[in-house]
Design a protein around this motif. Sequence first.
Motif, PDB file in Angstrom:
ATOM      1  N   LEU A 122       0.852  -1.183   0.000  1.00 19.46           N
ATOM      2  CA  LEU A 122       0.000   0.000   0.000  1.00 19.46           C
ATOM      3  C   LEU A 122       0.888   1.233   0.000  1.00 19.46           C
ATOM      4  N   LEU A 123       0.538   2.223  -0.815  1.00 21.12           N
ATOM      5  CA  LEU A 123       1.322   3.454  -0.898  1.00 21.12           C
ATOM      6  C   LEU A 123       0.396   4.655  -0.692  1.00 21.12           C
ATOM      7  N   ARG A 124       0.687   5.442   0.324  1.00 28.50           N
ATOM      8  CA  ARG A 124      -0.058   6.674   0.575  1.00 28.50           C
ATOM      9  C   ARG A 124       0.725   7.808  -0.080  1.00 28.50           C
ATOM     10  N   LEU A 125       0.081   8.493  -1.041  1.00 32.38           N
ATOM     11  CA  LEU A 125       0.754   9.488  -1.860  1.00 32.38           C
ATOM     12  C   LEU A 125       0.635  10.889  -1.272  1.00 32.38           C
ATOM     13  N   ARG A 126       1.434  11.801  -1.811  1.00 36.17           N
ATOM     14  CA  ARG A 126       1.482  13.170  -1.281  1.00 36.17           C
ATOM     15  C   ARG A 126       0.141  13.878  -1.367  1.00 36.17           C
ATOM     16  N   ASP A 127      -0.665  13.508  -2.387  1.00 36.70           N
ATOM     17  CA  ASP A 127      -1.962  14.190  -2.546  1.00 36.70           C
ATOM     18  C   ASP A 127      -3.031  13.644  -1.610  1.00 36.70           C
ATOM     19  N   GLY A 128      -2.663  12.726  -0.731  1.00 35.89           N
ATOM     20  CA  GLY A 128      -3.601  12.174   0.236  1.00 35.89           C
ATOM     21  C   GLY A 128      -4.276  10.889  -0.192  1.00 35.89           C
ATOM     22  N   SER A 129      -4.122  10.510  -1.454  1.00 37.74           N
ATOM     23  CA  SER A 129      -4.741   9.280  -1.941  1.00 37.74           C
ATOM     24  C   SER A 129      -3.879   8.065  -1.592  1.00 37.74           C
ATOM     25  N   THR A 130      -4.494   6.894  -1.653  1.00 40.73           N
ATOM     26  CA  THR A 130      -3.793   5.640  -1.378  1.00 40.73           C
ATOM     27  C   THR A 130      -4.011   4.686  -2.540  1.00 40.73           C
ATOM     28  N   VAL A 131      -2.946   4.024  -2.966  1.00 39.13           N
ATOM     29  CA  VAL A 131      -3.052   3.021  -4.022  1.00 39.13           C
ATOM     30  C   VAL A 131      -2.430   1.727  -3.522  1.00 39.13           C
ATOM     31  N   GLY A 132      -2.839   0.632  -4.118  1.00 40.57           N
ATOM     32  CA  GLY A 132      -2.256  -0.659  -3.796  1.00 40.57           C
ATOM     33  C   GLY A 132      -1.419  -1.146  -4.967  1.00 40.57           C
ATOM     34  N   HIS A 133      -0.603  -2.133  -4.713  1.00 40.03           N
ATOM     35  CA  HIS A 133       0.163  -2.746  -5.792  1.00 40.03           C
ATOM     36  C   HIS A 133       0.280  -4.230  -5.514  1.00 40.03           C
ATOM     37  N   ASN A 134       0.050  -5.008  -6.565  1.00 38.55           N
ATOM     38  CA  ASN A 134       0.105  -6.458  -6.435  1.00 38.55           C
ATOM     39  C   ASN A 134       0.885  -7.014  -7.617  1.00 38.55           C
ATOM     40  N   GLU A 135       1.808  -7.925  -7.346  1.00 42.13           N
ATOM     41  CA  GLU A 135       2.617  -8.518  -8.419  1.00 42.13           C
ATOM     42  C   GLU A 135       2.601 -10.038  -8.262  1.00 42.13           C
ATOM     43  N   VAL A 136       2.087 -10.703  -9.302  1.00 44.92           N
ATOM     44  CA  VAL A 136       2.053 -12.164  -9.311  1.00 44.92           C
ATOM     45  C   VAL A 136       2.641 -12.639 -10.640  1.00 44.92           C
ATOM     46  N   GLN A 137       2.459 -13.892 -10.970  1.00 45.48           N
ATOM     47  CA  GLN A 137       3.026 -14.447 -12.194  1.00 45.48           C
ATOM     48  C   GLN A 137       2.678 -13.583 -13.413  1.00 45.48           C
ATOM     49  N   LEU A 138       3.698 -12.947 -14.020  1.00 44.06           N
ATOM     50  CA  LEU A 138       3.579 -12.199 -15.278  1.00 44.06           C
ATOM     51  C   LEU A 138       2.690 -10.958 -15.195  1.00 44.06           C
ATOM     52  N   ILE A 139       2.230 -10.598 -13.986  1.00 39.83           N
ATOM     53  CA  ILE A 139       1.321  -9.454 -13.842  1.00 39.83           C
ATOM     54  C   ILE A 139       1.818  -8.512 -12.749  1.00 39.83           C
ATOM     55  N   SER A 140       1.906  -7.238 -13.089  1.00 40.99           N
ATOM     56  CA  SER A 140       2.215  -6.200 -12.111  1.00 40.99           C
ATOM     57  C   SER A 140       1.078  -5.186 -12.181  1.00 40.99           C
ATOM     58  N   ARG A 141       0.287  -5.076 -11.136  1.00 41.52           N
ATOM     59  CA  ARG A 141      -0.955  -4.304 -11.191  1.00 41.52           C
ATOM     60  C   ARG A 141      -1.004  -3.239 -10.110  1.00 41.52           C
ATOM     61  N   VAL A 142      -1.262  -2.005 -10.500  1.00 42.83           N
ATOM     62  CA  VAL A 142      -1.519  -0.912  -9.566  1.00 42.83           C
ATOM     63  C   VAL A 142      -3.016  -0.866  -9.313  1.00 42.83           C
ATOM     64  N   ILE A 143      -3.408  -0.838  -8.057  1.00 43.79           N
ATOM     65  CA  ILE A 143      -4.820  -0.900  -7.669  1.00 43.79           C
ATOM     66  C   ILE A 143      -5.268   0.472  -7.185  1.00 43.79           C
ATOM     67  N   THR A 144      -6.212   1.077  -7.903  1.00 42.87           N
ATOM     68  CA  THR A 144      -6.676   2.422  -7.567  1.00 42.87           C
ATOM     69  C   THR A 144      -8.148   2.458  -7.155  1.00 42.87           C
ATOM     70  N   ASP A 145      -8.901   1.391  -7.424  1.00 43.19           N
ATOM     71  CA  ASP A 145     -10.312   1.373  -7.050  1.00 43.19           C
ATOM     72  C   ASP A 145     -10.443   1.515  -5.535  1.00 43.19           C
ATOM     73  N   PRO A 146     -11.168   2.542  -5.056  1.00 36.74           N
ATOM     74  CA  PRO A 146     -11.254   2.805  -3.611  1.00 36.74           C
ATOM     75  C   PRO A 146     -11.727   1.607  -2.787  1.00 36.74           C
ATOM     76  N   LYS A 147     -12.675   0.836  -3.321  1.00 36.17           N
ATOM     77  CA  LYS A 147     -13.174  -0.314  -2.568  1.00 36.17           C
ATOM     78  C   LYS A 147     -12.099  -1.388  -2.415  1.00 36.17           C
ATOM     79  N   GLU A 148     -11.331  -1.626  -3.482  1.00 44.19           N
ATOM     80  CA  GLU A 148     -10.270  -2.627  -3.421  1.00 44.19           C
ATOM     81  C   GLU A 148      -9.129  -2.156  -2.516  1.00 44.19           C
ATOM     82  N   VAL A 149      -8.795  -0.863  -2.611  1.00 45.84           N
ATOM     83  CA  VAL A 149      -7.750  -0.309  -1.749  1.00 45.84           C
ATOM     84  C   VAL A 149      -8.167  -0.416  -0.286  1.00 45.84           C
ATOM     85  N   GLN A 150      -9.444  -0.160  -0.014  1.00 43.36           N
ATOM     86  CA  GLN A 150      -9.944  -0.257   1.364  1.00 43.36           C
ATOM     87  C   GLN A 150      -9.786  -1.681   1.904  1.00 43.36           C
TER      88      GLN A 150
END
Length: 278
Positions: A220-248
Amino acid sequence: MSERDAGPAVDEEAGAVMRTVQRQLKLWRESAGLTQAEFGAAIGYGEEQVSSVERGRRIPRPEYLDRADEVLSAGGRIAALKEDLAEVRYPKKVRDLKKLEAEAVELGAYNNSVIHGLLQTEEYIRASVATRRPPFSDDELERHVAARLARQGIVGGQAPLRVFSFVQCESTLRRPIGGRMVMRRQLEHLLNVGRLSNVDLQVLPLEREDNAGLAGSFRLLRLRDGSTVGHNEVQLISRVITDPKEVQILDIRYGIIRAQALAPRESLAFIETVLGET
C-alpha cells in the motif's frame, strides 16, 4: 565491451528516448566523417555494437556515451544523454513502481514469498532473479538487478518524512535463497534497516494460527496528494490498484496482518534468533 540489449519489445516512452539518442549519436559520428568501424575503434567498441546502438537495438552504457563525447568533441552534449537514458534502461513496470514509491509518503508491504525488494541485498537480488524460469540472459539479469537496487535509495535516504512498514512472513527468513552465507548477510541487512527511525519491520511467525495474508504479497502506498493506491505482483502481472473499494480491502487486511505479527522490537529479536540458527 558490450551494451545492454534493448530487448524484443520496448515500451513507447523508452522507444522515444532511444530514438532521440540514436539519432544524435549517428549525426555526431557522421558530422565527424567517421564510419561505424572507425568510430567503434576510437571508443573501444566493435562495429556491430556501434551499429546496434544506432539502430536502437542496444541501450548504450554511460561509459559508451562518455567516450563518444570525448572522441567527437561534443563538449558534454552527448554525455548529457546519460540522464535521459538513466530511467528508461529499466523495464517499464519497474519505472512505474519506482515513480509511485517516489511519490509516497508512507509505504506498507506484506511479503510471504521473498524478502521485500526494498530490503534485499545485491547478492540476494541476484540470486532471486537468477531463479527465474525461463532464465534471463546475462544482460537481462544485470538490468533487473540494477533496477531493483536503483529503487532502494528511498529507504533511509534523503526523504526523512517517508514512513515504511514491512511485514515479512517467517518463511521468507528461512528460505535460503542464494545459499547460507547470502541469507546470513541478508538477515544482517534486515536488522540494520529495521533499526532505522522511519522503518517498522515486523515478522509474522509460522506458528500463528491466524494469517490474513494467505492470499499473497501486496503493498500500500499513501501518496502526497492524500490518496492511497495498492500494488500487487504475481506471475507475469504487475498491477496498480486504484479502485477505492479494493484499496480499502487491502488497507483493512494490512492492518490485521500487522496486528497478527510480532511487534517491531520483538521482530528484530526474532530475526537475530533466525540468524543465529543459520
